[in-house]
Design an enzyme around this catalytic site. Structure first.
Site, PDB file in Angstrom:
ATOM      1  N   GLY A   1       0.780  -1.232   0.000  1.00  0.00           N
ATOM      2  CA  GLY A   1       0.000   0.000   0.000  1.00  0.00           C
ATOM      3  C   GLY A   1       0.811   1.280   0.000  1.00  0.00           C
ATOM      4  N   THR A   2       2.015   1.279  -0.577  1.00  0.00           N
ATOM      5  CA  THR A   2       2.766   2.551  -0.633  1.00  0.00           C
ATOM      6  C   THR A   2       2.090   3.521  -1.589  1.00  0.00           C
ATOM      7  OG1 THR A   2       4.298   1.886  -2.407  1.00  0.00           O
ATOM      8  CG2 THR A   2       4.962   1.408  -0.114  1.00  0.00           C
TER       9      THR A   2
ATOM     10  N   ALA B   1      -9.472  -1.020 -18.482  1.00  0.00           N
ATOM     11  CA  ALA B   1     -10.348  -1.581 -19.522  1.00  0.00           C
ATOM     12  C   ALA B   1     -10.433  -3.081 -19.263  1.00  0.00           C
ATOM     13  CB  ALA B   1      -9.766  -1.312 -20.906  1.00  0.00           C
TER      14      ALA B   1
ATOM     15  N   ARG C   1      -5.912  -8.884  -8.464  1.00  0.00           N
ATOM     16  CA  ARG C   1      -6.927  -9.724  -9.107  1.00  0.00           C
ATOM     17  C   ARG C   1      -7.423  -9.042 -10.370  1.00  0.00           C
ATOM     18  NH1 ARG C   1      -7.187 -14.750  -8.002  1.00  0.00           N
ATOM     19  NH2 ARG C   1      -9.371 -14.812  -8.636  1.00  0.00           N
TER      20      ARG C   1
ATOM     21  N   HIS D   1       0.595   1.035 -13.304  1.00  0.00           N
ATOM     22  CA  HIS D   1       1.384  -0.099 -13.772  1.00  0.00           C
ATOM     23  C   HIS D   1       2.855   0.320 -13.783  1.00  0.00           C
ATOM     24  CE1 HIS D   1       2.227  -3.810 -15.943  1.00  0.00           C
ATOM     25  NE2 HIS D   1       3.028  -3.093 -16.721  1.00  0.00           N
TER      26      HIS D   1
ATOM     27  N   GLU E   1      -9.561  -5.481 -21.166  1.00  0.00           N
ATOM     28  CA  GLU E   1      -8.264  -6.066 -21.559  1.00  0.00           C
ATOM     29  C   GLU E   1      -7.196  -5.550 -20.593  1.00  0.00           C
ATOM     30  OE1 GLU E   1      -6.927  -5.041 -25.472  1.00  0.00           O
ATOM     31  OE2 GLU E   1      -4.977  -6.033 -25.179  1.00  0.00           O
TER      32      GLU E   1
HETATM   33  N1  LIG Z   1     -10.082  -6.135 -16.287  1.00  0.00           N
HETATM   34  C1  LIG Z   1      -8.936  -5.678 -15.740  1.00  0.00           C
HETATM   35  N2  LIG Z   1      -8.644  -5.997 -14.471  1.00  0.00           N
HETATM   36  C2  LIG Z   1      -7.470  -5.552 -13.908  1.00  0.00           C
HETATM   37  C3  LIG Z   1      -7.152  -5.909 -12.585  1.00  0.00           C
HETATM   38  C4  LIG Z   1      -5.960  -5.519 -12.019  1.00  0.00           C
HETATM   39  C5  LIG Z   1      -5.061  -4.735 -12.741  1.00  0.00           C
HETATM   40  C6  LIG Z   1      -3.781  -4.371 -12.070  1.00  0.00           C
HETATM   41  N3  LIG Z   1      -2.678  -5.089 -12.680  1.00  0.00           N
HETATM   42  C7  LIG Z   1      -2.669  -6.473 -12.775  1.00  0.00           C
HETATM   43  C8  LIG Z   1      -2.319  -7.024 -13.996  1.00  0.00           C
HETATM   44  C9  LIG Z   1      -2.260  -8.405 -14.159  1.00  0.00           C
HETATM   45  C10 LIG Z   1      -2.577  -9.242 -13.090  1.00  0.00           C
HETATM   46  C11 LIG Z   1      -2.502 -10.737 -13.282  1.00  0.00           C
HETATM   47  O1  LIG Z   1      -2.437 -11.249 -14.401  1.00  0.00           O
HETATM   48  N4  LIG Z   1      -2.488 -11.484 -12.140  1.00  0.00           N
HETATM   49  C12 LIG Z   1      -2.399 -12.904 -12.190  1.00  0.00           C
HETATM   50  C13 LIG Z   1      -3.805 -13.461 -12.285  1.00  0.00           C
HETATM   51  C14 LIG Z   1      -4.637 -13.004 -11.102  1.00  0.00           C
HETATM   52  C15 LIG Z   1      -6.101 -13.415 -11.265  1.00  0.00           C
HETATM   53  O2  LIG Z   1      -6.335 -14.602 -11.597  1.00  0.00           O
HETATM   54  O3  LIG Z   1      -7.005 -12.537 -11.105  1.00  0.00           O
HETATM   55  C16 LIG Z   1      -2.939  -8.698 -11.849  1.00  0.00           C
HETATM   56  C17 LIG Z   1      -3.010  -7.311 -11.695  1.00  0.00           C
HETATM   57  C18 LIG Z   1      -5.360  -4.336 -14.051  1.00  0.00           C
HETATM   58  C19 LIG Z   1      -6.578  -4.744 -14.649  1.00  0.00           C
HETATM   59  C20 LIG Z   1      -6.944  -4.407 -16.008  1.00  0.00           C
HETATM   60  O4  LIG Z   1      -6.220  -3.669 -16.732  1.00  0.00           O
HETATM   61  N5  LIG Z   1      -8.120  -4.888 -16.507  1.00  0.00           N
HETATM   62  N1  LIG Z   2       0.509  -2.080  -9.383  1.00  0.00           N
HETATM   63  C1  LIG Z   2       1.887  -2.206  -8.955  1.00  0.00           C
HETATM   64  O1  LIG Z   2       1.942  -2.939  -7.743  1.00  0.00           O
HETATM   65  C2  LIG Z   2       2.811  -2.284  -6.825  1.00  0.00           C
HETATM   66  C3  LIG Z   2       1.998  -1.932  -5.618  1.00  0.00           C
HETATM   67  O2  LIG Z   2       2.846  -1.502  -4.634  1.00  0.00           O
HETATM   68  P1  LIG Z   2       2.180  -0.860  -3.303  1.00  0.00           P
HETATM   69  O3  LIG Z   2       1.402   0.350  -3.730  1.00  0.00           O
HETATM   70  O4  LIG Z   2       1.297  -1.932  -2.697  1.00  0.00           O
HETATM   71  O5  LIG Z   2       3.374  -0.516  -2.449  1.00  0.00           O
HETATM   72  C4  LIG Z   2       3.361  -1.040  -7.504  1.00  0.00           C
HETATM   73  O6  LIG Z   2       4.671  -1.235  -7.974  1.00  0.00           O
HETATM   74  C5  LIG Z   2       2.424  -0.839  -8.669  1.00  0.00           C
HETATM   75  O7  LIG Z   2       3.063  -0.382  -9.833  1.00  0.00           O
END
Ligand SMILES: Nc1nc2ccc(CNc3ccc(C(=O)NCCCC(=O)O)cc3)cc2c(=O)[nH]1
Ligand SMILES: N[C@@H]1O[C@H](COP(=O)(O)O)[C@@H](O)[C@H]1O
Length: 200
Positions: free
Chosen positions: A11-12, A140, A90, A108, A142
């Site tokens: 949570g930084t 989004a 998730r 990201h 995706e």
């Molecule tokens: N639909 C949607 N949802 C998201 C949820 C989290 C994040 C954060 N970044 C993330 C990007 C990828 C993952 C990922 O692939 N985790 C392994 C599988 C976890 C699972 O099964 O849920 C998690 C967070 C981004 C998105 C996004 O761009 N679109």
């Molecule tokens: N989404 C990615 O996950 C990390 C979360 O770090 P924190 O905010 O929990 O310290 C950060 O590096 C962010 O880019």
């Protein structure tokens, strides 16, 4: 604007958003923090700031959709108008994205569209690039493909490890995410009907 933050860990970024929201020119009021993992440091950060917290464990639900709808209900109950994913690990369903489209952000740790996915720093080091950074984007369906709001460049230094790189990128994240939150909370930007960022 009432803000909800979804976390899974340290949570930084949440802390950076909290600190920004406490400044008197902020348009953001963080009213709820939800974690899908109990006992994480991010929950302690929220409690220390007097912010309501909820733990909603994805394992307690039969489907992704039911988990997402439980989070949606908690967010709605708190009157949340803007949701920030901050280290939330998730994937959320298209249904959740549609309900919050244009009011759902993520940060990201790379310069999207390069290095999407969960191990961006590892891929950056393997690719041998000299410049990386962070990206705040609308979420989004995706993954890591939503409209980009703001980015910040970060140098990759000789001898960098995933840890040293993550630490340097996080400093940029802690500037970029509050900036993006304020842009949306103040109405300076919105997501238009073509899923592009529109500056007002
Ligand atoms: N639909 C949607 N949802 C998201 C949820 C989290 C994040 C954060 N970044 C993330 C990007 C990828 C993952 C990922 O692939 N985790 C392994 C599988 C976890 C699972 O099964 O849920 C998690 C967070 C981004 C998105 C996004 O761009 N679109
Ligand atoms: N989404 C990615 O996950 C990390 C979360 O770090 P924190 O905010 O929990 O310290 C950060 O590096 C962010 O880019």
């Amino acid at each position: 604007m009432k803000v909800g933050v979804l976390i899974s860990g340290s949570g930084t970024n949440l802390q950076a958003l909290i600190d920004r929201s406490l400044q008197q020119d902020s348009c953001a009021n963080i009213v709820l923090v939800i974690s899908n993992v109990p006992g994480v440091q991010g929950l302690k950060r929220a409690e220390a700031a007097g912010i309501s917290t909820r733990v909603i464990k994805h394992k307690d639900f039969k489907s992704r959709l039911e988990f997402d709808m439980a989070m949606d209900a908690a967010l709605k109950e708190a009157g949340v108008e803007l949701v920030c994913l901050a280290g939330f690990m998730r994937i959320v369903t298209g249904e959740f994205v549609r309900k919050w489209n244009g009011r759902l952000l993520n940060i990201h740790p790379s310069l999207l569209p390069s290095f999407k996915g969960v191990n961006a720093h590892k891929m950056v080091l393997e690719a041998g690039v000299c410049i990386t950074g962070c990206t705040v984007h609308f979420v989004a369906e995706e993954v890591d493909a939503g409209a980009i709001i703001t980015q910040e460049a970060v140098p990759v230094l000789n001898g960098d490890t995933e840890e040293t790189l993550q630490e340097r990128v996080k400093c940029a994240e802690h500037r970029a995410y509050p900036r993006a939150m304020e842009l949306l909370a103040s109405g300076r930007i919105k997501l238009n009907d073509h899923n592009k960022v529109q500056w007002m």
